[in-house]
Design an enzyme around this catalytic site. Structure first.
Site, PDB file in Angstrom:
ATOM      1  N   THR A   1      19.847   4.374  50.412  1.00 19.29           N
ATOM      2  CA  THR A   1      20.955   5.164  50.946  1.00 19.29           C
ATOM      3  C   THR A   1      20.610   5.446  52.396  1.00 19.29           C
ATOM      4  OG1 THR A   1      21.800   6.272  48.951  1.00 19.29           O
ATOM      5  CG2 THR A   1      21.750   7.603  50.891  1.00 19.29           C
TER       6      THR A   1
ATOM      7  N   VAL B   1      29.813   6.458  40.205  1.00 17.56           N
ATOM      8  CA  VAL B   1      29.654   7.151  41.482  1.00 17.56           C
ATOM      9  C   VAL B   1      28.371   7.974  41.402  1.00 17.56           C
ATOM     10  CG1 VAL B   1      30.622   8.894  43.022  1.00 17.56           C
ATOM     11  CG2 VAL B   1      32.139   7.251  41.903  1.00 17.56           C
TER      12      VAL B   1
HETATM   13  N1  ASP Z   1      21.497   8.321  45.510  1.00 14.71           N
HETATM   14  C1  ASP Z   1      22.145   7.052  45.598  1.00 14.71           C
HETATM   15  C2  ASP Z   1      22.946   6.811  44.370  1.00 14.71           C
HETATM   16  O1  ASP Z   1      22.504   7.163  43.297  1.00 14.71           O
HETATM   17  C3  ASP Z   1      21.205   5.946  45.799  1.00 14.71           C
HETATM   18  C4  ASP Z   1      20.078   6.271  46.717  1.00 14.71           C
HETATM   19  O2  ASP Z   1      20.033   7.289  47.326  1.00 14.71           O
HETATM   20  O3  ASP Z   1      19.166   5.500  46.864  1.00 14.71           O
HETATM   21  O4  ASP Z   1      23.989   6.235  44.462  1.00 14.71           O
END
Ligand code: ASP
Length: 324
Positions: free
Chosen positions: A192, A221
Site C-alpha cells: 500500500t 475491500v
Molecule cells: N491494507 C491493504 C489491504 O488490506 C494492503 C496493505 O496495506 O498492504 O488492502
C-alpha cells in the site's frame, strides 16, 4: 483598526516560526527481503521513496497545506510501478486491478474515500474530490467512476496498472492456491502507499492508497479506504496504515491509535507501538503504520520483515529505510 490588527495577530492560524513541518510516507509493509529484491530494484524503490518525500516536503516548505503534501506524495507513489497502488497494483483472483484510497484532514475531520476503482489513474485524487466536492465521504465502483468523470479526473485503460512483476506474482499465487495446503505467507500478499503530513499552520493530514491484497475476491475491500481503519487524522495525531486489511478493519487501527492519544494521554508513538506491536499480532494480523503528531514527531512501527518508509521529522531529520 488597531483592534482588528491585534485580533489578526492573536487569532491568525498562519504559519509560525516555531511550528515545525514534517512528513512521513510508506510504500507498504510485508515480507520484504533483501535477498529477493535485488540491488537494482532496491535502488529504484529508494529513488522513488526519496522523490515522493521531496515532492511532499516541498509543498510544506513552500507554505502549502498538509492535505496537499500528503496528496502529492501519494500521487507520486501511485505513479511508481514499484508499489501496490495505482500503476503496479496487485491482481485480483480473476486477474484484474481494483483500487482503493482515502484521505482525511485532521483540522476539520473532513474525509473522502473510494473503493473498487478500475480506471482512475490516481485514486487519491478521486478520494480528495469526494471529500471536497461532494456531500459524501465514500463512493465505490461505477458510481465513484461516474463522479470522477464529472470531476474531469484522468481515466486510463485497465491495462495501464499492469506490471510484469505483479503479473508473475499473481500467476505464482494462483498456482500455489491451486495446490492443496500450499499457500504463500499472507504478508507476501499485500502492499500500500500512504503519507502523513504536518504543515506550518500545525494542521495534520493522512492519505492512503492501495491495490489491496493479491488474489482478493468478490469485491473485497480492505482497510485503506476505511476512515478510522487505514487512515485517520485529528488535531493531534495522523495515521496511515499498511498490512493485512481485515485485521486493521476489525481493530479500527488508525482511529484507535489517535483515540489512545485523545482519551488515554498516550503519546502518538506509544499508542502506535501498543497497537502495531502488541494488539494486532495478538489477534493474528500483521502490518505497520506511519504516524505524526502536531509537534512533528514521527513514528513508523511495523511487525513484518520490512516496510518501505521515509520521513523528515519536525527537526528536519531525514530517514529512508526498507528493512527492520
Ligand atoms: N491494507 C491493504 C489491504 O488490506 C494492503 C496493505 O496495506 O498492504 O488492502
Amino acid at each position: 483598526m488597531r483592534y482588528m490588527l491585534l485580533s489578526a495577530i492573536l487569532f491568525c492560524s498562519c504559519a509560525s516560526a516555531d511550528q515545525p513541518i514534517a512528513l512521513a510516507i510508506h510504500g507498504g509493509a510485508g515480507t520484504i527481503l533483501r535477498s529477493e529484491i535485488g540491488d537494482s530494484r532496491e535502488a529504484a524503490i529508494r529513488a522513488d521513496l526519496n522523490a515522493a518525500l521531496d515532492a511532499g516536503y516541498k509543498v510544506l516548505e513552500d507554505g502549502g497545506e498538509a492535505l496537499d503534501a500528503a496528496t502529492a506524495v501519494v500521487v507520486r507513489l501511485e505513479d511508481s510501478p514499484y508499489f501496490n497502488a495505482g500503476k503496479g497494483a496487485v491482481f485480483t483472483a480473476d486477474g484484474r486491478n481494483e483500487l482503493d484510497a482515502s484521505i482525511m484532514d485532521g483540522a476539520t475531520r473532513r474525509a473522502g474515500a473510494v473503493a473498487g476503482l478500475t480506471r482512475i489513474k490516481n485514486p487519491i485524487l478521486l478520494a480528495r474530490a469526494v471529500m471536497e466536492r461532494s456531500p459524501h465521504v465514500m463512493m465505490i465502483g461505477a458510481g465513484a467512476e461516474a463522479f470522477a468523470q464529472e470531476m474531469k479526473l484522468e481515466f486510463v485503460a485497465p491495462a495501464y496498472f499492469k506490471t510484469e512483476h505483479r503479473w508473475q506474482e499473481y500467476l505464482n499465487a494462483k498456482a500455489k492456491a491451486a495446490q492443496p495446503r500450499a499457500a504463500l505467507p499472507i504478508s507476501n500478499y499485500y502492499g500500500t502507499v500512504g503519507a502523513v503530513a504536518l504543515d506550518g499552520k500545525g494542521h495534520l493530514a493522512a492519505a492512503t492508497s492501495t491495490g489491496g491484497m493479491v488474489m482478493k475476491r468478490y469485491g473485497r475491500v480492505g482497510d485503506a479506504p476505511i476512515i478510522g481503519a487505514g487512515t485517520f487524522a485529528d488535531e493531534r495525531c495522523a495515521v496511515s496504515a499498511t498490512g493485512w486489511g481485515e485485521f486493521f478493519i476489525r481493530m479500527n487501527v488508525a482511529a484507535d491509535i489517535c483515540a489512545r492519544v485523545a482519551y488515554g494521554n498516550s503519546s502518538v508513538a506509544d499508542a502506535a507501538d501498543e497497537v502495531v506491536l502488541n494488539r494486532i499480532p495478538a489477534l493474528g494480523g500483521n502490518g505497520g503504520v506511519i504516524t505524526l503528531d502536531a509537534k512533528g514527531r514521527v513514528s513508523m512501527p511495523f511487525n513484518t520483515a520490512g516496510m518501505y518508509r521515509a520521513a523528515i521529522d519536525g527537526e528536519g531529520k531525514r530517514v529512508v529505510a526498507i528493512y527492520r
